[in-house]
Design a protein around this motif. Sequence first.
Motif, PDB file in Angstrom:
ATOM      1  N   UNK A 211       0.815  -1.219   0.000  1.00  0.00           N
ATOM      2  CA  UNK A 211       0.000   0.000   0.000  1.00  0.00           C
ATOM      3  C   UNK A 211       0.850   1.271   0.000  1.00  0.00           C
ATOM      4  N   UNK A 212       2.122   1.135  -0.269  1.00  0.00           N
ATOM      5  CA  UNK A 212       3.013   2.288  -0.170  1.00  0.00           C
ATOM      6  C   UNK A 212       2.611   3.405  -1.133  1.00  0.00           C
ATOM      7  N   UNK A 213       2.281   3.068  -2.362  1.00  0.00           N
ATOM      8  CA  UNK A 213       1.902   4.103  -3.330  1.00  0.00           C
ATOM      9  C   UNK A 213       0.645   4.837  -2.889  1.00  0.00           C
ATOM     10  N   UNK A 214      -0.333   4.069  -2.380  1.00  0.00           N
ATOM     11  CA  UNK A 214      -1.573   4.683  -1.898  1.00  0.00           C
ATOM     12  C   UNK A 214      -1.278   5.607  -0.720  1.00  0.00           C
ATOM     13  N   UNK A 215      -0.425   5.157   0.205  1.00  0.00           N
ATOM     14  CA  UNK A 215      -0.117   5.972   1.378  1.00  0.00           C
ATOM     15  C   UNK A 215       0.643   7.232   1.003  1.00  0.00           C
ATOM     16  N   UNK A 216       1.475   7.153   0.004  1.00  0.00           N
ATOM     17  CA  UNK A 216       2.178   8.361  -0.433  1.00  0.00           C
ATOM     18  C   UNK A 216       1.175   9.385  -0.945  1.00  0.00           C
ATOM     19  N   UNK A 217       0.194   8.923  -1.702  1.00  0.00           N
ATOM     20  CA  UNK A 217      -0.827   9.844  -2.203  1.00  0.00           C
ATOM     21  C   UNK A 217      -1.644  10.432  -1.053  1.00  0.00           C
ATOM     22  N   UNK A 218      -2.034   9.584  -0.101  1.00  0.00           N
ATOM     23  CA  UNK A 218      -2.819  10.074   1.032  1.00  0.00           C
ATOM     24  C   UNK A 218      -1.996  10.998   1.921  1.00  0.00           C
ATOM     25  N   UNK A 219      -0.689  10.745   2.032  1.00  0.00           N
ATOM     26  CA  UNK A 219       0.171  11.592   2.861  1.00  0.00           C
ATOM     27  C   UNK A 219       0.403  12.956   2.233  1.00  0.00           C
ATOM     28  N   UNK A 220       0.113  13.073   0.934  1.00  0.00           N
ATOM     29  CA  UNK A 220       0.256  14.348   0.225  1.00  0.00           C
ATOM     30  C   UNK A 220      -1.110  14.960  -0.100  1.00  0.00           C
ATOM     31  N   UNK A 221      -2.118  14.540   0.619  1.00  0.00           N
ATOM     32  CA  UNK A 221      -3.486  14.998   0.356  1.00  0.00           C
ATOM     33  C   UNK A 221      -3.591  16.515   0.465  1.00  0.00           C
ATOM     34  N   UNK A 222      -4.521  17.068  -0.283  1.00  0.00           N
ATOM     35  CA  UNK A 222      -4.712  18.528  -0.269  1.00  0.00           C
ATOM     36  C   UNK A 222      -5.197  19.024   1.082  1.00  0.00           C
ATOM     37  N   UNK A 223      -5.859  18.162   1.842  1.00  0.00           N
ATOM     38  CA  UNK A 223      -6.391  18.564   3.148  1.00  0.00           C
ATOM     39  C   UNK A 223      -5.332  18.357   4.233  1.00  0.00           C
ATOM     40  N   UNK A 224      -5.019  19.409   4.954  1.00  0.00           N
ATOM     41  CA  UNK A 224      -3.974  19.377   5.973  1.00  0.00           C
ATOM     42  C   UNK A 224      -4.279  18.353   7.058  1.00  0.00           C
ATOM     43  N   UNK A 225      -5.498  18.333   7.547  1.00  0.00           N
ATOM     44  CA  UNK A 225      -5.830  17.411   8.638  1.00  0.00           C
ATOM     45  C   UNK A 225      -5.683  15.958   8.206  1.00  0.00           C
ATOM     46  N   UNK A 226      -6.019  15.657   6.970  1.00  0.00           N
ATOM     47  CA  UNK A 226      -5.811  14.301   6.476  1.00  0.00           C
ATOM     48  C   UNK A 226      -4.328  13.947   6.441  1.00  0.00           C
ATOM     49  N   UNK A 227      -3.510  14.882   5.974  1.00  0.00           N
ATOM     50  CA  UNK A 227      -2.065  14.633   5.931  1.00  0.00           C
ATOM     51  C   UNK A 227      -1.525  14.358   7.330  1.00  0.00           C
ATOM     52  N   UNK A 228      -1.960  15.159   8.297  1.00  0.00           N
ATOM     53  CA  UNK A 228      -1.485  14.989   9.672  1.00  0.00           C
ATOM     54  C   UNK A 228      -1.941  13.648  10.249  1.00  0.00           C
ATOM     55  N   UNK A 229      -3.182  13.267   9.947  1.00  0.00           N
ATOM     56  CA  UNK A 229      -3.716  12.002  10.458  1.00  0.00           C
ATOM     57  C   UNK A 229      -2.938  10.823   9.895  1.00  0.00           C
ATOM     58  N   UNK A 230      -2.665  10.859   8.604  1.00  0.00           N
ATOM     59  CA  UNK A 230      -1.915   9.785   7.964  1.00  0.00           C
ATOM     60  C   UNK A 230      -0.531   9.655   8.592  1.00  0.00           C
ATOM     61  N   UNK A 231       0.116  10.769   8.812  1.00  0.00           N
ATOM     62  CA  UNK A 231       1.459  10.719   9.404  1.00  0.00           C
ATOM     63  C   UNK A 231       1.420  10.116  10.800  1.00  0.00           C
ATOM     64  N   UNK A 232       0.483  10.553  11.637  1.00  0.00           N
ATOM     65  CA  UNK A 232       0.411  10.046  13.010  1.00  0.00           C
ATOM     66  C   UNK A 232       0.144   8.546  13.047  1.00  0.00           C
ATOM     67  N   UNK A 233      -0.701   8.069  12.177  1.00  0.00           N
ATOM     68  CA  UNK A 233      -1.171   6.687  12.265  1.00  0.00           C
ATOM     69  C   UNK A 233      -0.370   5.690  11.442  1.00  0.00           C
ATOM     70  N   UNK A 234       0.484   6.183  10.564  1.00  0.00           N
ATOM     71  CA  UNK A 234       1.209   5.257   9.695  1.00  0.00           C
ATOM     72  C   UNK A 234       2.731   5.363   9.801  1.00  0.00           C
TER      73      UNK A 234
END
Length: 247
Positions: A211-234
């Motif tokens: 899932x690395x490619x998917x996580x890279x996309x989610x970690x670069x999401x346009x929404x700041x809170x989503x980016x922060x959540x992905x970083x904390x949890x992954x």
Amino acid sequence: MDTSLYEDFIRPLGEEYPAAINVSGLRVPLAYESRFKRHYLARTADAESHFDVSRFIDGTSSISLQRLKDEWHTWTDVDRADFCGSMRDLANLGHQDFGEIVRFLLQNADRDLLGPVVLFLPVGQPFSPDETFRLLVEVLQRSTPGHGADVIRALGRTAHPSAAPTICQHLLRLLEDPAVWADSTFFNKPALEAAYCVLSLLKLGAPAAEFEEILRRLSEHRCLRNREWVRRNFEKHYAWLVSPREK
């Protein structure tokens, strides 16, 4: 009020219950009561803390399956939310209609109210593993993108043999939805749901590299809170999420 049948549930709340409850030594006064819960509020200079106590645990509220069916359509959204949040208490009290009450809620409650119900299913086990899985899939199938994260979490907790393939298929469908990649002022919920899919799959034993490619996309999401959540949890799964300063 006769508390003899409920003493084990009431005692930990402190001697002032229901006027106030004791939370780790802190006195928290009653703010208001609803049909199924008492709501307590503690205020400090910096924050507010909210605590809910089900009225089922002291016998001041009760329900039967037939009454639920007869009255559900008359309840407010607050009543419905409070009731859905009381499933653990009904189970602990050994309610005779518990299984059928859960079935009714899964079929009739708004999807956004079902979080406490679906998350309790794998823990409380009112049904067989196969039936639990089937009921959760039915809820997921009637959930629109952004409203299925709790069901995904519950499916992952079942550890059912079909849980991983089901979550994976749902993830692939989400990723095709343009709404997943849109910006948001708070959270992009479809993107958060996609992230929960990956997190559940990892907990079920899927390799992180898948899932690395998917996580890279989610970690670069346009929404700041989503980016922060992905970083904390992954970050424990993907070293590249940890900044050099933190390594």
